[in-house]
Design a protein around this motif. Structure first.
Motif, PDB file in Angstrom:
ATOM      1  N   TYR A   1      -4.627 -18.137   7.545  1.00 20.15           N
ATOM      2  CA  TYR A   1      -4.386 -17.031   6.605  1.00 20.15           C
ATOM      3  C   TYR A   1      -4.915 -17.390   5.213  1.00 20.15           C
ATOM      4  O   TYR A   1      -5.571 -16.593   4.550  1.00 20.15           O
ATOM      5  CB  TYR A   1      -2.882 -16.741   6.559  1.00 20.15           C
ATOM      6  CG  TYR A   1      -2.470 -15.673   5.569  1.00 20.15           C
ATOM      7  CD1 TYR A   1      -2.683 -14.327   5.837  1.00 20.15           C
ATOM      8  CD2 TYR A   1      -1.850 -16.012   4.362  1.00 20.15           C
ATOM      9  CE1 TYR A   1      -2.297 -13.341   4.940  1.00 20.15           C
ATOM     10  CE2 TYR A   1      -1.448 -15.034   3.458  1.00 20.15           C
ATOM     11  CZ  TYR A   1      -1.672 -13.702   3.754  1.00 20.15           C
ATOM     12  OH  TYR A   1      -1.294 -12.729   2.853  1.00 20.15           O
TER      13      TYR A   1
ATOM     14  N   THR B   1       8.024  -7.315   2.521  1.00 20.39           N
ATOM     15  CA  THR B   1       7.345  -6.271   3.304  1.00 20.39           C
ATOM     16  C   THR B   1       7.358  -6.708   4.776  1.00 20.39           C
ATOM     17  O   THR B   1       7.650  -7.871   5.081  1.00 20.39           O
ATOM     18  CB  THR B   1       5.873  -6.115   2.872  1.00 20.39           C
ATOM     19  OG1 THR B   1       5.130  -7.218   3.402  1.00 20.39           O
ATOM     20  CG2 THR B   1       5.698  -6.042   1.373  1.00 20.39           C
TER      21      THR B   1
ATOM     22  N   ALA C   1       5.522 -14.534  -2.090  1.00 15.01           N
ATOM     23  CA  ALA C   1       6.073 -13.753  -0.971  1.00 15.01           C
ATOM     24  C   ALA C   1       6.682 -12.444  -1.472  1.00 15.01           C
ATOM     25  O   ALA C   1       7.390 -12.423  -2.487  1.00 15.01           O
ATOM     26  CB  ALA C   1       7.122 -14.576  -0.237  1.00 15.01           C
TER      27      ALA C   1
ATOM     28  N   ASP D   1      -5.448   3.242   7.805  1.00 12.84           N
ATOM     29  CA  ASP D   1      -4.623   2.220   8.481  1.00 12.84           C
ATOM     30  C   ASP D   1      -4.810   2.408   9.983  1.00 12.84           C
ATOM     31  O   ASP D   1      -5.142   3.504  10.443  1.00 12.84           O
ATOM     32  CB  ASP D   1      -3.136   2.398   8.091  1.00 12.84           C
ATOM     33  CG  ASP D   1      -2.325   1.116   8.262  1.00 12.84           C
ATOM     34  OD1 ASP D   1      -1.726   0.655   7.270  1.00 12.84           O
ATOM     35  OD2 ASP D   1      -2.277   0.582   9.384  1.00 12.84           O
TER      36      ASP D   1
ATOM     37  N   PHE E   1      -6.331  -7.158  -2.730  1.00  7.01           N
ATOM     38  CA  PHE E   1      -5.136  -7.971  -2.504  1.00  7.01           C
ATOM     39  C   PHE E   1      -5.511  -9.330  -1.931  1.00  7.01           C
ATOM     40  O   PHE E   1      -5.842  -9.440  -0.755  1.00  7.01           O
ATOM     41  CB  PHE E   1      -4.146  -7.264  -1.574  1.00  7.01           C
ATOM     42  CG  PHE E   1      -3.307  -6.248  -2.295  1.00  7.01           C
ATOM     43  CD1 PHE E   1      -3.839  -5.022  -2.672  1.00  7.01           C
ATOM     44  CD2 PHE E   1      -1.992  -6.522  -2.628  1.00  7.01           C
ATOM     45  CE1 PHE E   1      -3.075  -4.090  -3.359  1.00  7.01           C
ATOM     46  CE2 PHE E   1      -1.209  -5.590  -3.311  1.00  7.01           C
ATOM     47  CZ  PHE E   1      -1.758  -4.379  -3.678  1.00  7.01           C
TER      48      PHE E   1
ATOM     49  N   THR F   1     -11.977  -3.276  10.281  1.00  8.91           N
ATOM     50  CA  THR F   1     -13.021  -4.212  10.726  1.00  8.91           C
ATOM     51  C   THR F   1     -14.266  -3.469  11.234  1.00  8.91           C
ATOM     52  O   THR F   1     -15.294  -4.095  11.483  1.00  8.91           O
ATOM     53  CB  THR F   1     -12.510  -5.137  11.864  1.00  8.91           C
ATOM     54  OG1 THR F   1     -12.215  -4.337  13.016  1.00  8.91           O
ATOM     55  CG2 THR F   1     -11.280  -5.906  11.445  1.00  8.91           C
TER      56      THR F   1
ATOM     57  N   GLY G   1       0.835  -1.200   0.000  1.00  3.79           N
ATOM     58  CA  GLY G   1       0.000   0.000   0.000  1.00  3.79           C
ATOM     59  C   GLY G   1       0.869   1.249   0.000  1.00  3.79           C
ATOM     60  O   GLY G   1       0.595   2.215  -0.714  1.00  3.79           O
TER      61      GLY G   1
HETATM   62  N1  LIG Z   1       4.000  -9.603   1.819  1.00  2.00           N
HETATM   63  C1  LIG Z   1       3.657 -10.724   1.222  1.00  2.00           C
HETATM   64  O1  LIG Z   1       4.448 -11.673   1.124  1.00  2.00           O
HETATM   65  C2  LIG Z   1       2.297 -10.848   0.589  1.00  2.00           C
HETATM   66  C3  LIG Z   1       2.125 -11.843  -0.378  1.00  2.00           C
HETATM   67  C4  LIG Z   1       0.879 -11.985  -0.974  1.00  2.00           C
HETATM   68  C5  LIG Z   1      -0.158 -11.157  -0.614  1.00  2.00           C
HETATM   69  N2  LIG Z   1       0.039 -10.202   0.339  1.00  2.00           N
HETATM   70  C6  LIG Z   1      -1.104  -9.352   0.682  1.00  2.00           C
HETATM   71  O2  LIG Z   1      -0.853  -8.045   0.205  1.00  2.00           O
HETATM   72  C7  LIG Z   1      -1.498  -7.079   1.050  1.00  2.00           C
HETATM   73  C8  LIG Z   1      -0.504  -6.055   1.523  1.00  2.00           C
HETATM   74  O3  LIG Z   1       0.438  -6.721   2.353  1.00  2.00           O
HETATM   75  P1  LIG Z   1       1.862  -6.136   2.755  1.00  2.00           P
HETATM   76  O4  LIG Z   1       2.800  -7.244   2.556  1.00  2.00           O
HETATM   77  O5  LIG Z   1       2.079  -4.827   2.120  1.00  2.00           O
HETATM   78  O6  LIG Z   1       1.638  -5.992   4.331  1.00  2.00           O
HETATM   79  P2  LIG Z   1       2.087  -4.877   5.401  1.00  2.00           P
HETATM   80  O7  LIG Z   1       2.093  -5.555   6.722  1.00  2.00           O
HETATM   81  O8  LIG Z   1       3.302  -4.172   4.950  1.00  2.00           O
HETATM   82  O9  LIG Z   1       0.852  -3.866   5.315  1.00  2.00           O
HETATM   83  C9  LIG Z   1      -0.405  -4.210   5.812  1.00  2.00           C
HETATM   84  C10 LIG Z   1      -0.992  -2.982   6.467  1.00  2.00           C
HETATM   85  O10 LIG Z   1      -2.293  -3.321   6.991  1.00  2.00           O
HETATM   86  C11 LIG Z   1      -2.469  -2.567   8.168  1.00  2.00           C
HETATM   87  N3  LIG Z   1      -3.531  -3.138   8.988  1.00  2.00           N
HETATM   88  C12 LIG Z   1      -3.515  -4.300   9.700  1.00  2.00           C
HETATM   89  N4  LIG Z   1      -4.677  -4.458  10.339  1.00  2.00           N
HETATM   90  C13 LIG Z   1      -5.454  -3.392  10.040  1.00  2.00           C
HETATM   91  C14 LIG Z   1      -6.767  -3.000  10.383  1.00  2.00           C
HETATM   92  N5  LIG Z   1      -7.532  -3.716  11.219  1.00  2.00           N
HETATM   93  N6  LIG Z   1      -7.253  -1.840   9.882  1.00  2.00           N
HETATM   94  C15 LIG Z   1      -6.483  -1.071   9.078  1.00  2.00           C
HETATM   95  N7  LIG Z   1      -5.232  -1.394   8.705  1.00  2.00           N
HETATM   96  C16 LIG Z   1      -4.724  -2.541   9.176  1.00  2.00           C
HETATM   97  C17 LIG Z   1      -1.107  -2.623   8.852  1.00  2.00           C
HETATM   98  O11 LIG Z   1      -0.974  -1.614   9.839  1.00  2.00           O
HETATM   99  C18 LIG Z   1      -0.165  -2.463   7.655  1.00  2.00           C
HETATM  100  O12 LIG Z   1       0.162  -1.101   7.454  1.00  2.00           O
HETATM  101  C19 LIG Z   1      -2.134  -7.896   2.178  1.00  2.00           C
HETATM  102  O13 LIG Z   1      -3.492  -8.146   1.852  1.00  2.00           O
HETATM  103  C20 LIG Z   1      -1.367  -9.193   2.160  1.00  2.00           C
HETATM  104  O14 LIG Z   1      -2.121 -10.256   2.697  1.00  2.00           O
HETATM  105  C21 LIG Z   1       1.246 -10.022   0.932  1.00  2.00           C
END
Ligand SMILES: NC(=O)c1ccc[n+]([C@@H]2O[C@H](COP(=O)([O-])OP(=O)(O)OC[C@H]3O[C@@H](n4cnc5c(N)ncnc54)[C@H](O)[C@@H]3O)[C@@H](O)[C@H]2O)c1
Length: 241
Positions: free
Chosen positions: A134, A169, A166, A20, A119, A44, A2
């Motif tokens: 998950y 992040t 993966a 966030d 996502f 949520t 994001g």
């Molecule tokens: N990083 C990976 O390996 C990966 C792989 C595939 C998919 N994804 C998906 O991509 C998306 C982004 O992931 P990312 O890796 O950038 O993660 P990240 O942890 O860097 O970012 C996720 C953000 O969500 C926020 N968050 C968590 N709970 C929250 C809530 N209740 N309300 C508002 N904000 C909330 C966190 O504070 C964080 O800033 C996610 O949906 C993740 O599942 C990630």
């Protein structure tokens, strides 16, 4: 991811609203980019999400694009994971998508245009050992987004369901701090967030719904469809149980 998308859009002169729970993280994302505005919102909480969306549209104008990125990723065997954690990740990863969809999509539909980016993950395509809680949230995201897309064909909205492997992040650390399937190391090093955002923009332009940012992700999706038993065999071999 994001953060990567927000900074990219703001650098191009677009106005970006961040939602966030992490106010400090959002401030770091904003940095010196004046086009980024922050709302501390728990995804949520449907009432809070709706109120924040109204505030954004009042202050910044109609929402032209949505990237739903909020998620948590605790891993563990299903009977060993805390009951509340399994429910919490569904509430954030899937429930947050439901909430932001109902808050933002009606406005986009009324205007007849917009980008809706959801996502999911390769975890929403291929289940594995120790990631079941998950993975269930990401299967829910994939099914919800795919249905949403088909319920709004020819609406003028460009939908994308993003399925990265993966990615480097902070989210990965949550998995590492809980339980780490060896399969995730087998798949090679995590890719860069920018690679995913590039793939999203490319797929939106080409009208492709599923975004698989790497060749291996595409192959994985085909393998899962054609040979799920083969993937499970490899998973058991690699994890050793
Ligand atoms: N990083 C990976 O390996 C990966 C792989 C595939 C998919 N994804 C998906 O991509 C998306 C982004 O992931 P990312 O890796 O950038 O993660 P990240 O942890 O860097 O970012 C996720 C953000 O969500 C926020 N968050 C968590 N709970 C929250 C809530 N209740 N309300 C508002 N904000 C909330 C966190 O504070 C964080 O800033 C996610 O949906 C993740 O599942 C990630």
């Amino acid at each position: 991811m994001g953060r990567e998308a927000a900074r990219r859009f703001a650098s191009r002169g677009e106005t970006v609203a961040l939602f966030d729970v992490n106010a400090q993280g959002m401030a770091e994302t904003r940095g010196n980019l004046a086009g980024i505005h922050c709302w501390t919102v728990d995804m949520t909480d449907f009432a809070a999400v709706c109120a924040a969306v109204q505030d954004v549209e009042h202050k910044l104008g109609p929402i032209a694009g949505l990237y739903n990125c909020a998620a948590i990723m605790p891993f563990g065997k299903l009977l060993e994971q805390d009951n509340a954690i399994i429910h919490k990740q569904m509430a954030i990863n899937y429930g947050g998508l439901v909430n932001i969809t109902q808050a933002v999509l009606p406005g986009m539909l009324a205007r007849g245009h917009g980008d809706f980016v959801s996502f999911a993950s390769m975890a929403g395509i291929i289940p594995m050992l120790m990631t079941g809680g998950y993975t269930a949230t990401k299967f829910a995201v994939t099914a919800f987004t795919e249905t949403l897309y088909h319920e709004h064909l020819n609406s003028g909205i460009r939908f994308a369901c993003v399925c990265p492997p993966a990615v480097a992040t902070p989210l990965l650390q949550q998995g590492k701090d809980t339980a780490w399937p060896k399969m995730l190391d087998e798949a090679g090093p995590p890719i860069a967030p920018g690679t995913v955002i590039d793939a999203i923009e490319d797929c939106l332009d080409k009208g492709r719904f599923f975004v698989f940012p790497t060749r291996n992700a595409k192959i994985g999706a085909i393998m899962r469809r054609l040979f799920p038993g083969l993937i499970w065999k490899q998973v058991h071999q690699v994890e050793g149980f």
